[in-house]
Design a protein around this motif. Structure first.
Motif, PDB file in Angstrom:
ATOM      1  N   GLU A  84      27.834  52.751  34.213  1.00 15.45           N
ATOM      2  CA  GLU A  84      29.283  52.526  34.230  1.00 15.45           C
ATOM      3  C   GLU A  84      29.672  51.630  33.067  1.00 15.45           C
ATOM      4  OE1 GLU A  84      31.825  53.342  36.456  1.00 15.45           O
ATOM      5  OE2 GLU A  84      30.517  54.754  37.481  1.00 15.45           O
ATOM      6  N   VAL A 107      30.368  48.553  32.444  1.00 15.88           N
ATOM      7  CA  VAL A 107      30.216  47.314  33.199  1.00 15.88           C
ATOM      8  C   VAL A 107      31.193  46.210  32.741  1.00 15.88           C
ATOM      9  CG1 VAL A 107      28.626  45.435  33.723  1.00 15.88           C
ATOM     10  CG2 VAL A 107      27.826  47.781  33.766  1.00 15.88           C
ATOM     11  N   THR A 118      34.820  47.068  33.649  1.00 20.93           N
ATOM     12  CA  THR A 118      35.033  46.898  35.079  1.00 20.93           C
ATOM     13  C   THR A 118      35.180  45.424  35.440  1.00 20.93           C
ATOM     14  OG1 THR A 118      33.635  48.837  35.394  1.00 20.93           O
ATOM     15  CG2 THR A 118      34.109  47.533  37.342  1.00 20.93           C
ATOM     16  N   ALA A 160      27.927  37.932  39.985  1.00 19.90           N
ATOM     17  CA  ALA A 160      28.357  39.300  39.662  1.00 19.90           C
ATOM     18  C   ALA A 160      27.824  39.778  38.314  1.00 19.90           C
ATOM     19  CB  ALA A 160      29.882  39.385  39.700  1.00 19.90           C
ATOM     20  N   ALA A 210      25.180  42.774  37.881  1.00 16.04           N
ATOM     21  CA  ALA A 210      25.692  44.001  37.255  1.00 16.04           C
ATOM     22  C   ALA A 210      24.848  44.372  36.036  1.00 16.04           C
ATOM     23  CB  ALA A 210      27.154  43.823  36.863  1.00 16.04           C
ATOM     24  N   SER A 240      21.489  45.830  37.056  1.00 17.12           N
ATOM     25  CA  SER A 240      21.586  47.200  37.537  1.00 17.12           C
ATOM     26  C   SER A 240      21.872  48.157  36.364  1.00 17.12           C
ATOM     27  CB  SER A 240      22.603  47.287  38.666  1.00 17.12           C
ATOM     28  OG  SER A 240      23.669  48.091  38.325  1.00 17.12           O
ATOM     29  N   VAL A 249      29.830  44.473  41.703  1.00 13.86           N
ATOM     30  CA  VAL A 249      28.485  44.948  41.342  1.00 13.86           C
ATOM     31  C   VAL A 249      28.321  46.420  41.732  1.00 13.86           C
ATOM     32  CG1 VAL A 249      26.019  44.612  41.737  1.00 13.86           C
ATOM     33  CG2 VAL A 249      27.502  42.644  41.468  1.00 13.86           C
ATOM     34  N   ASN A 290      30.710  48.633  41.950  1.00 17.43           N
ATOM     35  CA  ASN A 290      31.511  49.438  41.024  1.00 17.43           C
ATOM     36  C   ASN A 290      30.846  49.553  39.661  1.00 17.43           C
ATOM     37  OD1 ASN A 290      34.383  50.576  41.527  1.00 17.43           O
ATOM     38  ND2 ASN A 290      34.186  48.832  42.890  1.00 17.43           N
ATOM     39  N   ALA A 291      30.080  48.526  39.297  1.00 19.88           N
ATOM     40  CA  ALA A 291      29.431  48.533  37.989  1.00 19.88           C
ATOM     41  C   ALA A 291      28.139  49.341  37.993  1.00 19.88           C
ATOM     42  CB  ALA A 291      29.149  47.101  37.537  1.00 19.88           C
ATOM     43  N   SER A 292      27.740  49.865  39.149  1.00 17.01           N
ATOM     44  CA  SER A 292      26.441  50.548  39.219  1.00 17.01           C
ATOM     45  C   SER A 292      26.577  51.838  39.989  1.00 17.01           C
ATOM     46  CB  SER A 292      25.451  49.668  39.960  1.00 17.01           C
ATOM     47  OG  SER A 292      25.804  49.642  41.321  1.00 17.01           O
TER      48      SER A 292
END
Lengths: 168, 191
Positions: free
Chosen positions: A122, A124, A127, A143, A147, A150, B133, B135-137
């Motif tokens: 995504e 990141v 977002t 966070a 993030a 991941s 987190v 939403n970011a993955s």
């Protein structure tokens, strides 16, 4: 062709649920127009900048620095621009992906791997800025590291699964 | 965004000047901008088609059905979400179905609801961090626009990337979920 079956099932389900299929399609497709309108300027900036970066020789210079590290990790250096811009901007990632599709083709190893990398991660940073910015969060606690970890996972597993599933 | 763009442009022009390729600068910039127009023309068909089909899916209740399926997992990850739980479920379900544009409004309204009960404004709560987190993955069940983009570039097997994309995003999401549980658990047992 699994997509044909997927679309067939969707339409049958929608018909059974008495969804006004024609109007729903038009309504959804209409939402693509403002989206495309906002994508184009961003895409133009990034495509122009990346085209210059490559044509002028800066990309060769950068990849000669990065490719030993990239090769050691098993990453083709052609994928580096995509991997680097993906967390920052969705449009820039589309620009990088289209660039690879034009150069190598979508069914080449590079085109295939690039697709998986783009699909499984995504934007990141965008977002983060959008979601936390909208409610004025200054302290983001765990966070950001979570993030980013991941994101790193998606790059590693993206490379792994695309080399497992790729067949020329 | 500015640092990225400035780096690309300045390094691009700088290296061109050094290698005596100054005349190529304008051509390269213009070719790039034209490529952007080409790309938008290519993807516009895919976007129109998939956003149309995905809206049919939304109207048929698929997002709602998926968000109901997700609710047991969500009560584990968001024990104190309260009124924001429905928006969170819709946000994540829309993301999984490749409807990023439908997902964002739900995600932002979930953030707003979570923010209303935030005891320390400006500091992200557990729930906010977990939502971010995830939403970011996000787990990708079917990357509709990616498949459309591949088809528009003449791929013989546009959907061949669906399974590896799903598995790779699943791994990233599992890592995200585990990290969220690790980070939020100690605080909860104390409180």
């Amino acid at each position: 062709m699994p997509i044909a079956i997927l679309i067939l099932l969707l339409l049958l389900y929608a018909a059974v649920r008495r969804v006004p299929v024609f109007d729903a399609f038009r309504e959804g497709a209409a939402r693509a127009i403002p989206l495309l309108k906002t994508i184009l300027p961003t895409l133009a900036v990034f495509s122009a900048a990346m085209s210059l970066f490559r044509a002028g020789g800066a990309f060769d210079l950068l990849s000669s620095f990065l490719s030993p590290a990239a090769n050691a990790l098993g990453v083709d250096s052609a994928l580096l621009p995509l991997i680097l811009v993906r967390p920052v901007s969705g449009s820039a990632a589309i620009a990088a992906l289209s660039d690879l599709f034009t150069q190598y083709g979508p069914d080449s190893r590079i085109g295939y791997t690039a697709s998986v990398l783009l699909g499984s991660s995504e934007t990141v940073f965008y977002t983060l800025a959008l979601y936390f910015g909208s409610v004025g969060i200054k302290k983001t606690r765990f966070a950001v590291p979570a993030a980013l970890l991941s994101l790193l996972t998606s790059v590693v597993t993206g490379l792994l699964f695309s080399s497992l599933f790729f067949s020329p | 965004m500015d640092p990225v763009i400035l780096f690309l442009l300045l390094a691009g022009i700088g290296v061109s000047l050094f290698s005596g390729n100054a005349d190529g600068v304008l051509t390269a910039l213009q070719n790039g901008a034209s490529d952007a127009v080409q790309t938008v023309l290519r993807i516009s068909g895919a976007y129109l088609l998939w956003m149309g089909l995905l809206n049919i899916a939304e109207k048929a209740g698929l997002i709602r059905a998926l968000s109901r399926l997700l609710s047991p997992v969500l009560s584990l990850l968001f024990p104190k979400a309260g009124g924001a739980r429905e928006a969170i479920a819709l946000n994540l379900a829309a993301n999984m179905l490749g409807m990023g544009n439908a997902a964002t409004p739900y995600g932002l309204s979930a953030m707003r609801l979570l923010s209303e009960t935030n005891p320390r404004p400006g500091v992200a709560t557990d729930e906010m961090c977990v939502l971010l987190v995830l939403n970011a993955s996000c787990l990708e069940l079917f990357p509709a626009t990616l498949v459309g983009l591949r088809a528009s570039f003449g791929s013989a097997r546009p959907a061949a990337v669906v399974l590896p994309t799903f598995l790779s995003s699943l791994s990233a999401t599992l890592v995200a979920v585990i990290l969220c549980l690790v980070f939020t658990r100690p605080c909860r047992s104390r409180s």
